[in-house]
Design a protein around this motif. Sequence first.
Motif, mmCIF file in Angstrom:
data_model
loop_
_atom_site.group_PDB
_atom_site.id
_atom_site.type_symbol
_atom_site.label_atom_id
_atom_site.label_comp_id
_atom_site.label_asym_id
_atom_site.label_seq_id
_atom_site.Cartn_x
_atom_site.Cartn_y
_atom_site.Cartn_z
ATOM 1 N N TYR A 1 25.410 0.069 -21.312
ATOM 2 C CA TYR A 1 24.277 -0.576 -20.643
ATOM 3 C C TYR A 1 24.773 -1.739 -19.790
ATOM 4 N N HIS A 2 25.654 -2.545 -20.355
ATOM 5 C CA HIS A 2 26.187 -3.695 -19.616
ATOM 6 C C HIS A 2 26.968 -3.239 -18.385
ATOM 7 N N SER A 3 27.693 -2.151 -18.517
ATOM 8 C CA SER A 3 28.423 -1.622 -17.365
ATOM 9 C C SER A 3 27.472 -1.173 -16.260
ATOM 10 N N ALA A 4 26.320 -0.628 -16.666
ATOM 11 C CA ALA A 4 25.362 -0.126 -15.680
ATOM 12 C C ALA A 4 24.559 -1.244 -15.012
ATOM 13 N N TYR A 5 24.201 -2.294 -15.765
ATOM 14 C CA TYR A 5 23.279 -3.313 -15.249
ATOM 15 C C TYR A 5 23.884 -4.715 -15.171
ATOM 16 N N ASN A 6 25.112 -4.863 -15.627
ATOM 17 C CA ASN A 6 25.794 -6.158 -15.620
ATOM 18 C C ASN A 6 25.067 -7.200 -16.462
ATOM 19 N N ASN A 7 24.330 -6.769 -17.442
ATOM 20 C CA ASN A 7 23.741 -7.669 -18.441
ATOM 21 C C ASN A 7 23.357 -6.836 -19.654
ATOM 22 N N LEU A 8 23.019 -7.507 -20.738
ATOM 23 C CA LEU A 8 22.567 -6.831 -21.944
ATOM 24 C C LEU A 8 21.052 -6.638 -21.896
ATOM 25 N N PRO A 9 20.514 -5.657 -22.614
ATOM 26 C CA PRO A 9 19.058 -5.480 -22.628
ATOM 27 C C PRO A 9 18.377 -6.690 -23.251
ATOM 28 N N MET A 10 17.145 -6.922 -22.863
ATOM 29 C CA MET A 10 16.423 -8.128 -23.270
ATOM 30 C C MET A 10 15.673 -7.919 -24.577
ATOM 31 N N GLN A 11 15.756 -8.897 -25.442
ATOM 32 C CA GLN A 11 14.923 -8.953 -26.641
ATOM 33 C C GLN A 11 13.627 -9.683 -26.278
ATOM 34 N N LYS A 12 12.485 -9.101 -26.642
ATOM 35 C CA LYS A 12 11.159 -9.541 -26.203
ATOM 36 C C LYS A 12 11.023 -9.395 -24.697
ATOM 37 N N GLY A 13 11.372 -8.218 -24.217
ATOM 38 C CA GLY A 13 11.214 -7.885 -22.815
ATOM 39 C C GLY A 13 9.996 -7.001 -22.619
ATOM 40 N N GLY A 14 10.095 -6.082 -21.651
ATOM 41 C CA GLY A 14 8.968 -5.214 -21.341
ATOM 42 C C GLY A 14 8.158 -5.763 -20.180
ATOM 43 N N THR A 15 6.882 -5.401 -20.129
ATOM 44 C CA THR A 15 6.015 -5.816 -19.026
ATOM 45 C C THR A 15 5.136 -6.985 -19.463
ATOM 46 N N ARG A 16 4.918 -7.902 -18.508
ATOM 47 C CA ARG A 16 4.123 -9.098 -18.799
ATOM 48 C C ARG A 16 3.084 -9.304 -17.705
ATOM 49 N N GLY A 17 2.289 -10.364 -17.870
ATOM 50 C CA GLY A 17 1.347 -10.741 -16.836
ATOM 51 C C GLY A 17 -0.039 -10.193 -17.083
ATOM 52 N N PRO A 18 -0.949 -10.377 -16.137
ATOM 53 C CA PRO A 18 -2.331 -9.896 -16.300
ATOM 54 C C PRO A 18 -2.396 -8.366 -16.208
ATOM 55 N N GLY A 19 -3.476 -7.831 -16.703
ATOM 56 C CA GLY A 19 -3.671 -6.387 -16.623
ATOM 57 C C GLY A 19 -3.019 -5.665 -17.782
ATOM 58 N N LEU A 20 -2.757 -4.386 -17.585
ATOM 59 C CA LEU A 20 -2.214 -3.540 -18.646
ATOM 60 C C LEU A 20 -0.707 -3.745 -18.759
ATOM 61 N N THR A 21 -0.289 -4.383 -19.821
ATOM 62 C CA THR A 21 1.131 -4.603 -20.072
ATOM 63 C C THR A 21 1.400 -4.361 -21.550
ATOM 64 N N ASN A 22 2.671 -4.417 -21.935
ATOM 65 C CA ASN A 22 3.000 -4.376 -23.363
ATOM 66 C C ASN A 22 3.277 -5.778 -23.888
ATOM 67 N N LYS A 23 2.776 -6.777 -23.179
ATOM 68 C CA LYS A 23 2.743 -8.175 -23.624
ATOM 69 C C LYS A 23 4.120 -8.820 -23.723
ATOM 70 N N GLY A 24 5.135 -8.187 -23.147
ATOM 71 C CA GLY A 24 6.468 -8.772 -23.198
ATOM 72 C C GLY A 24 6.987 -8.946 -24.609
ATOM 73 N N ARG A 25 6.691 -7.964 -25.453
ATOM 74 C CA ARG A 25 7.101 -8.089 -26.863
ATOM 75 C C ARG A 25 7.943 -6.902 -27.317
ATOM 76 N N GLN A 26 8.638 -6.267 -26.361
ATOM 77 C CA GLN A 26 9.506 -5.144 -26.731
ATOM 78 C C GLN A 26 10.891 -5.635 -27.149
ATOM 79 N N SER A 27 11.504 -4.853 -28.003
ATOM 80 C CA SER A 27 12.883 -5.134 -28.392
ATOM 81 C C SER A 27 13.843 -4.622 -27.321
ATOM 82 N N ALA A 28 15.112 -4.819 -27.549
ATOM 83 C CA ALA A 28 16.133 -4.327 -26.625
ATOM 84 C C ALA A 28 16.375 -2.829 -26.777
ATOM 85 N N PHE A 29 15.795 -2.196 -27.799
ATOM 86 C CA PHE A 29 16.084 -0.785 -28.050
ATOM 87 C C PHE A 29 15.545 0.174 -26.984
#
Length: 377
Positions: A60-88
């Motif tokens: 993953y790091h080789s592909a994106y030059n960073n590690l996946p985010m803990q508490k990532g996902g979609t945020r903001g108004p409207g339909l999101t997953n509330k920015g509470r996804q794991s890195a998995f």
Amino acid sequence: MRHSRRAKTAFTLVELLVVIAIIGVLVGLLLPAVQAAREAARRMSCSNNFKQLGLALHNYHSAYNNLPMQKGGTRGPGLTNKGRQSAFPGLTPFMEQQAVWDQISNPWTDPATGITYPAMGPPHWIDQYQPFNTQIPTLLCPSDPSSVGITPQGKTNYGFSMGDSFWNINNYKNNGSNRGQHRGVFISKRHTRFRDILDGLSNTIAMGEMVKSQGTREVIADVAYRAHGNTAARNNPKTNGWDRFVDPERPLFYDASTNLTYDADSGRTRGNNWVAGDAIFTGVTTVFPPNAPSYQRGANPSGNGGIFTMASRHAGGCHVLVADGAVKFVTASIDTGNLNSRPVGVAGGPAAGTKSPYGLWGALGSRAAKETIDEEF
């Protein structure tokens, strides 16, 4: 006239009993060895799971030059997953789970409501979303039995290291005012890179094992909490985050009189949901040693954080994944320094950037404190 005597061919009762007794002794001697061999195989399988996860992180790091985010996902108004996804979820295509990723990375319409969610899926508690209910075999330790509970989401025995400063690990403030407390390889709501691990990839833990709840108030699997998230456990972690909750008569279990551990059926348990990014589900810390209690700050899993201890059902300790991809077994006797010290960066605690107060264990969790690891662990 001579009569020939037929040779005796049958066992006497005494001889038969002796043979049975010998067989019983042999079985008794061999059974522990068989059980030990089975556990050794399970332990090796668990180690191999971690090696696959280490390879996924590096790819993953080789592909994106960073590690996946803990508490990532979609945020903001409207339909999101509330920015509470794991890195998995982001790791799934690098874990030979392309089919799961293909579903997550496309919009989805909830058949019950007709609501369409964008790519990366709905909040992790939407039970109808099948990708999040998928059980990924690589995320399960074969030594840990199936968890007790009614939630359908896929489980995990492996979590992402949030470091040794535990009080606000779920809450990186946007103004950066508490950034000195976020010392692990993974930071809530922030990407990290290998270049951020200044202590060296071979000296820093990236992931660790956890045990799933059986609903029995077991110290290694369940989580204690204070309803109002008071500062007692921050000020004296060992006294107020460990001793006050554990039954002195049965130290492997929490004291039932405290009534402050999560019900297994609530879903608020360790490893219950591999998609959820709150630390209680998929985070680990390097404060208390392996197989010690875990402590949630407040009753809400999305709160600021707590002490989420690594644990396993392997005898004596647990596996960790080092940031360089190595898998090591850490014993419960590892040096943990002063467990009644406040964590680094909080009010009244050691200043940001100083070495971990939690000994070698804490040092292995911090990525950039310039701590020299001069001993094998």
